[in-house]
Design a protein around this motif. Structure first.
Motif, PDB file in Angstrom:
ATOM      1  N   GLY A  95       0.807  -1.211   0.000  1.00 51.02           N
ATOM      2  CA  GLY A  95       0.000   0.000   0.000  1.00 51.02           C
ATOM      3  C   GLY A  95       0.836   1.256   0.000  1.00 51.02           C
ATOM      4  O   GLY A  95       2.073   1.221   0.056  1.00 51.02           O
ATOM      5  N   ILE A  96       0.157   2.396  -0.036  1.00 55.09           N
ATOM      6  CA  ILE A  96       0.826   3.683  -0.149  1.00 55.09           C
ATOM      7  C   ILE A  96       1.671   4.004   1.076  1.00 55.09           C
ATOM      8  O   ILE A  96       2.752   4.583   0.967  1.00 55.09           O
ATOM      9  N   LYS A  97       1.188   3.612   2.270  1.00 54.21           N
ATOM     10  CA  LYS A  97       1.962   3.879   3.478  1.00 54.21           C
ATOM     11  C   LYS A  97       3.274   3.106   3.462  1.00 54.21           C
ATOM     12  O   LYS A  97       4.328   3.628   3.852  1.00 54.21           O
ATOM     13  N   ALA A  98       3.201   1.843   3.032  1.00 54.90           N
ATOM     14  CA  ALA A  98       4.419   1.028   2.961  1.00 54.90           C
ATOM     15  C   ALA A  98       5.400   1.623   1.955  1.00 54.90           C
ATOM     16  O   ALA A  98       6.610   1.657   2.187  1.00 54.90           O
ATOM     17  N   TRP A  99       4.872   2.110   0.800  1.00 55.83           N
ATOM     18  CA  TRP A  99       5.729   2.725  -0.210  1.00 55.83           C
ATOM     19  C   TRP A  99       6.397   3.985   0.344  1.00 55.83           C
ATOM     20  O   TRP A  99       7.595   4.205   0.163  1.00 55.83           O
ATOM     21  N   ALA A 100       5.605   4.830   1.029  1.00 62.63           N
ATOM     22  CA  ALA A 100       6.147   6.071   1.591  1.00 62.63           C
ATOM     23  C   ALA A 100       7.224   5.762   2.634  1.00 62.63           C
ATOM     24  O   ALA A 100       8.257   6.441   2.697  1.00 62.63           O
ATOM     25  N   ARG A 101       6.976   4.731   3.429  1.00 61.63           N
ATOM     26  CA  ARG A 101       7.963   4.353   4.449  1.00 61.63           C
ATOM     27  C   ARG A 101       9.248   3.862   3.792  1.00 61.63           C
ATOM     28  O   ARG A 101      10.344   4.195   4.246  1.00 61.63           O
ATOM     29  N   GLN A 102       9.111   3.100   2.717  1.00 69.34           N
ATOM     30  CA  GLN A 102      10.301   2.638   2.006  1.00 69.34           C
ATOM     31  C   GLN A 102      11.117   3.818   1.496  1.00 69.34           C
ATOM     32  O   GLN A 102      12.349   3.839   1.631  1.00 69.34           O
ATOM     33  N   GLN A 103      10.446   4.798   0.912  1.00 66.79           N
ATOM     34  CA  GLN A 103      11.144   5.956   0.383  1.00 66.79           C
ATOM     35  C   GLN A 103      11.871   6.724   1.490  1.00 66.79           C
ATOM     36  O   GLN A 103      13.012   7.163   1.324  1.00 66.79           O
ATOM     37  N   ILE A 133      12.885   5.581   4.534  1.00 67.58           N
ATOM     38  CA  ILE A 133      14.003   4.819   5.100  1.00 67.58           C
ATOM     39  C   ILE A 133      15.168   4.778   4.120  1.00 67.58           C
ATOM     40  O   ILE A 133      16.345   4.829   4.519  1.00 67.58           O
ATOM     41  N   THR A 134      14.864   4.700   2.837  1.00 67.26           N
ATOM     42  CA  THR A 134      15.928   4.725   1.832  1.00 67.26           C
ATOM     43  C   THR A 134      16.759   5.997   1.943  1.00 67.26           C
ATOM     44  O   THR A 134      17.993   5.958   1.853  1.00 67.26           O
ATOM     45  N   GLN A 135      16.102   7.116   2.182  1.00 72.84           N
ATOM     46  CA  GLN A 135      16.826   8.382   2.353  1.00 72.84           C
ATOM     47  C   GLN A 135      17.687   8.361   3.619  1.00 72.84           C
ATOM     48  O   GLN A 135      18.805   8.884   3.634  1.00 72.84           O
ATOM     49  N   ILE A 136      17.177   7.758   4.676  1.00 71.39           N
ATOM     50  CA  ILE A 136      17.948   7.648   5.925  1.00 71.39           C
ATOM     51  C   ILE A 136      19.236   6.865   5.677  1.00 71.39           C
ATOM     52  O   ILE A 136      20.339   7.279   6.076  1.00 71.39           O
ATOM     53  N   TYR A 137      19.129   5.734   4.995  1.00 70.55           N
ATOM     54  CA  TYR A 137      20.297   4.876   4.801  1.00 70.55           C
ATOM     55  C   TYR A 137      21.345   5.517   3.898  1.00 70.55           C
ATOM     56  O   TYR A 137      22.515   5.107   3.919  1.00 70.55           O
ATOM     57  N   ARG A 138      20.950   6.486   3.105  1.00 68.29           N
ATOM     58  CA  ARG A 138      21.931   7.182   2.271  1.00 68.29           C
ATOM     59  C   ARG A 138      22.895   8.029   3.092  1.00 68.29           C
ATOM     60  O   ARG A 138      23.927   8.465   2.572  1.00 68.29           O
ATOM     61  N   ARG A 139      22.567   8.237   4.336  1.00 62.55           N
ATOM     62  CA  ARG A 139      23.460   8.996   5.221  1.00 62.55           C
ATOM     63  C   ARG A 139      24.649   8.146   5.685  1.00 62.55           C
ATOM     64  O   ARG A 139      25.622   8.681   6.198  1.00 62.55           O
ATOM     65  N   GLY A 174      22.097 -10.901   9.365  1.00 55.68           N
ATOM     66  CA  GLY A 174      21.676 -12.183   8.825  1.00 55.68           C
ATOM     67  C   GLY A 174      20.999 -12.003   7.477  1.00 55.68           C
ATOM     68  O   GLY A 174      20.930 -10.901   6.924  1.00 55.68           O
ATOM     69  N   LYS A 175      20.481 -13.094   6.927  1.00 50.98           N
ATOM     70  CA  LYS A 175      19.934 -13.087   5.569  1.00 50.98           C
ATOM     71  C   LYS A 175      18.715 -12.183   5.432  1.00 50.98           C
ATOM     72  O   LYS A 175      18.597 -11.428   4.456  1.00 50.98           O
ATOM     73  N   ALA A 176      17.783 -12.272   6.366  1.00 54.27           N
ATOM     74  CA  ALA A 176      16.573 -11.450   6.271  1.00 54.27           C
ATOM     75  C   ALA A 176      16.916  -9.968   6.383  1.00 54.27           C
ATOM     76  O   ALA A 176      16.330  -9.129   5.688  1.00 54.27           O
ATOM     77  N   ASN A 177      17.861  -9.641   7.220  1.00 47.89           N
ATOM     78  CA  ASN A 177      18.291  -8.258   7.393  1.00 47.89           C
ATOM     79  C   ASN A 177      19.011  -7.743   6.143  1.00 47.89           C
ATOM     80  O   ASN A 177      18.843  -6.591   5.743  1.00 47.89           O
ATOM     81  N   TYR A 178      19.787  -8.613   5.498  1.00 50.50           N
ATOM     82  CA  TYR A 178      20.453  -8.245   4.243  1.00 50.50           C
ATOM     83  C   TYR A 178      19.410  -7.851   3.201  1.00 50.50           C
ATOM     84  O   TYR A 178      19.549  -6.828   2.503  1.00 50.50           O
ATOM     85  N   GLY A 179      18.355  -8.645   3.093  1.00 50.11           N
ATOM     86  CA  GLY A 179      17.287  -8.337   2.160  1.00 50.11           C
ATOM     87  C   GLY A 179      16.607  -7.020   2.469  1.00 50.11           C
ATOM     88  O   GLY A 179      16.212  -6.279   1.558  1.00 50.11           O
ATOM     89  N   TYR A 180      16.471  -6.708   3.750  1.00 45.65           N
ATOM     90  CA  TYR A 180      15.851  -5.447   4.164  1.00 45.65           C
ATOM     91  C   TYR A 180      16.683  -4.254   3.708  1.00 45.65           C
ATOM     92  O   TYR A 180      16.145  -3.281   3.171  1.00 45.65           O
ATOM     93  N   PHE A 181      17.984  -4.331   3.891  1.00 45.89           N
ATOM     94  CA  PHE A 181      18.866  -3.245   3.451  1.00 45.89           C
ATOM     95  C   PHE A 181      18.804  -3.081   1.931  1.00 45.89           C
ATOM     96  O   PHE A 181      18.756  -1.958   1.418  1.00 45.89           O
ATOM     97  N   TYR A 239      16.363  -3.879  -0.066  1.00 50.56           N
ATOM     98  CA  TYR A 239      15.054  -3.331  -0.405  1.00 50.56           C
ATOM     99  C   TYR A 239      15.041  -1.813  -0.252  1.00 50.56           C
ATOM    100  O   TYR A 239      14.334  -1.108  -0.973  1.00 50.56           O
ATOM    101  N   HIS A 240      15.854  -1.314   0.676  1.00 53.97           N
ATOM    102  CA  HIS A 240      15.922   0.128   0.905  1.00 53.97           C
ATOM    103  C   HIS A 240      17.118   0.774   0.216  1.00 53.97           C
ATOM    104  O   HIS A 240      17.597   1.837   0.636  1.00 53.97           O
ATOM    105  N   GLY A 241      17.605   0.140  -0.821  1.00 55.28           N
ATOM    106  CA  GLY A 241      18.545   0.788  -1.713  1.00 55.28           C
ATOM    107  C   GLY A 241      19.998   0.788  -1.305  1.00 55.28           C
ATOM    108  O   GLY A 241      20.816   1.491  -1.925  1.00 55.28           O
ATOM    109  N   VAL A 242      20.377   0.024  -0.285  1.00 60.58           N
ATOM    110  CA  VAL A 242      21.785  -0.016   0.114  1.00 60.58           C
ATOM    111  C   VAL A 242      22.541  -0.937  -0.847  1.00 60.58           C
ATOM    112  O   VAL A 242      22.210  -2.123  -0.946  1.00 60.58           O
ATOM    113  N   PRO A 243      23.540  -0.441  -1.549  1.00 58.28           N
ATOM    114  CA  PRO A 243      24.284  -1.281  -2.505  1.00 58.28           C
ATOM    115  C   PRO A 243      25.005  -2.421  -1.790  1.00 58.28           C
ATOM    116  O   PRO A 243      25.416  -2.286  -0.626  1.00 58.28           O
TER     117      PRO A 243
END
Length: 402
Positions: free
Chosen positions: A139-147, A149-155, A163-170, A172-176
């Motif tokens: 949904g839109i809230k999940a999309w907005a949250r992704q956007q 958090i992605t900006q946060i991680y760019r810092r 672990g594996k699930a956490n790697y996928g989370y990073f 998903y939020h654009g961490v190379p």
């Protein structure tokens, strides 16, 4: 040859992290200073999950340099955004003059202010988190949250994944991928390994004190009695599984305690023990023949209780919403994974586990072998690799032990 000065920012002294800080300080190739934003754990305060006052009974401030940053929140805590408000955080960290800053949390008022004002191009930031997307919102809230958090991680110049699930989370939020370094979640393995034999003896006595029949195997749930942990699912599954010579033990406290005791009142072989402090946790796991963590939702980001149980050579069953499921549980080698919220699946898992008692013991032996690779040594290796990466322009000045 200079030593890297690392500032570490975290919410409060935590029983899983303090021994790691001590380990890092003792290695000698890093100079660390931990900045705590709250004094929970080392003072007697209410834990909102356990719904009682507590203070950890193992040393959490020994063996490394630290300082507390005054927290001016009207309601200090980590259960809400405004629980950490530390106006002097930036000035205190700057006074330390670090080569890099390592954050272990971010979703609080103080950290957002720090991230906004810190000059990360001059002194790089690293982050270690354990979030996952095993229950994927839409949904839109999940999309907005992704956007967001992605900006946060760019810092951050680099992120450490546990672990594996956490790697996928990073990801998903654009961490190379070249910004990601494996620093596995760990507990103080050595403390549990060295206390294993004495803990077994203590557990035998405790089992008698609790009134559990000596010839019964024990299924253990240890933690907070709250809805996201799903202790009632385990109780229902235990009753439905109809296991011979097996008892169920709940250890802990929390909002569901009355509901659990009411549901268990007219059934035999279900026992309760109060909250156990850290010094008693080896005994707590040693009483078990099987440890179960049936959590539901995104809040069980890892489940460090499973690490502790595996240090005591315990077989484990976890739900597929538990963050460590893909890493620590090897199906039918040291435990089982079932579908979160599915009581029938948990019933089948309990029956499968106890269908062969000798195999169950072998699963426990395998658990200790697996968890030995999830240690402070391995976590430190990942941190040092990340530091070498983010301080690359001047890395010839530094030498870190691998």
């Amino acid at each position: 040859m200079n030593t890297i000065k690392l500032a570490i920012i975290t919410s409060h002294p935590i029983q899983y992290y303090a021994p790691w800080f001590r380990y890092l300080a003792s290695a000698g190739d890093l100079q660390i200073k931990v900045f705590y934003l709250w004094n929970f754990g080392v003072t007697h305060q209410i834990d909102t999950g356990f719904q009682q006052a507590l203070q950890w009974d193992i040393p959490l401030l020994d063996g490394y340099e630290y300082e507390f940053v005054p927290n001016v929140s009207y309601k200090p805590g980590v259960h809400h955004f405004w629980g950490l408000q530390n106006p002097s955080l930036i000035s205190q960290v700057k006074a330390y003059n670090p080569d890099a800053v390592f954050l272990m949390t971010y979703n609080y008022a103080s950290i957002y202010k720090f991230l906004w004002k810190w000059n990360s191009s001059e002194i790089p930031l690293l982050f270690r988190g354990d979030s996952h997307r095993l229950l994927q919102p839409t949904g839109i809230k999940a999309w907005a949250r992704q956007q967001f958090i992605t900006q946060i991680y760019r810092r951050f110049a680099a992120c450490l994944y546990v672990g594996k699930a956490n790697y996928g989370y990073f990801q998903y939020h654009g961490v190379p991928s070249n910004h990601l370094f494996f620093a596995p979640h760990a507990v103080d393995n050595d403390r549990f390994f060295t206390q294993a034999e004495s803990a077994k003896h203590q557990a035998t006595i405790w089992k008698q004190e609790l009134g559990i029949p000596s010839d019964h195997a024990v299924i253990l749930f240890a933690g907070k009695f709250e809805s996201k942990k799903r202790p009632l699912d385990l109780l229902q599954a235990f009753l439905a599984a109809n296991l011979s010579q097996v008892s169920l033990l709940f250890v802990g406290a929390g909002s569901l305690e009355a509901d659990l005791k009411t549901a268990a009142a007219h059934h035999s072989n279900i026992y309760f023990a109060p909250f156990q402090n850290q010094s008693l946790m080896p005994r707590t796991y040693a009483i078990a023949d099987l440890v179960v963590l049936p959590s539901y939702g995104a809040s069980e980001t890892w489940g460090l209780a499973i690490n502790e149980a595996m240090c005591l050579s315990r077989p484990v069953i976890v739900s597929n919403h538990v963050g460590c499921a893909q890493d620590l549980i090897h199906d039918k080698h040291n435990g089982l994974v079932f579908t979160a919220g599915n009581v029938s699946a948990l019933v089948s898992s309990l029956q499968e586990a106890f269908s062969d008692r000798q195999r169950l013991r072998r699963w426990g032996e395998e658990s200790q072998k697996i968890v030995s690779q999830y240690s402070y040594t391995h976590a430190s290796k990942g941190l040092k690799q990340a530091l070498q990466y983010v301080i690359a322009p001047s890395k010839e000045k530094f030498q870190l032990n691998k």
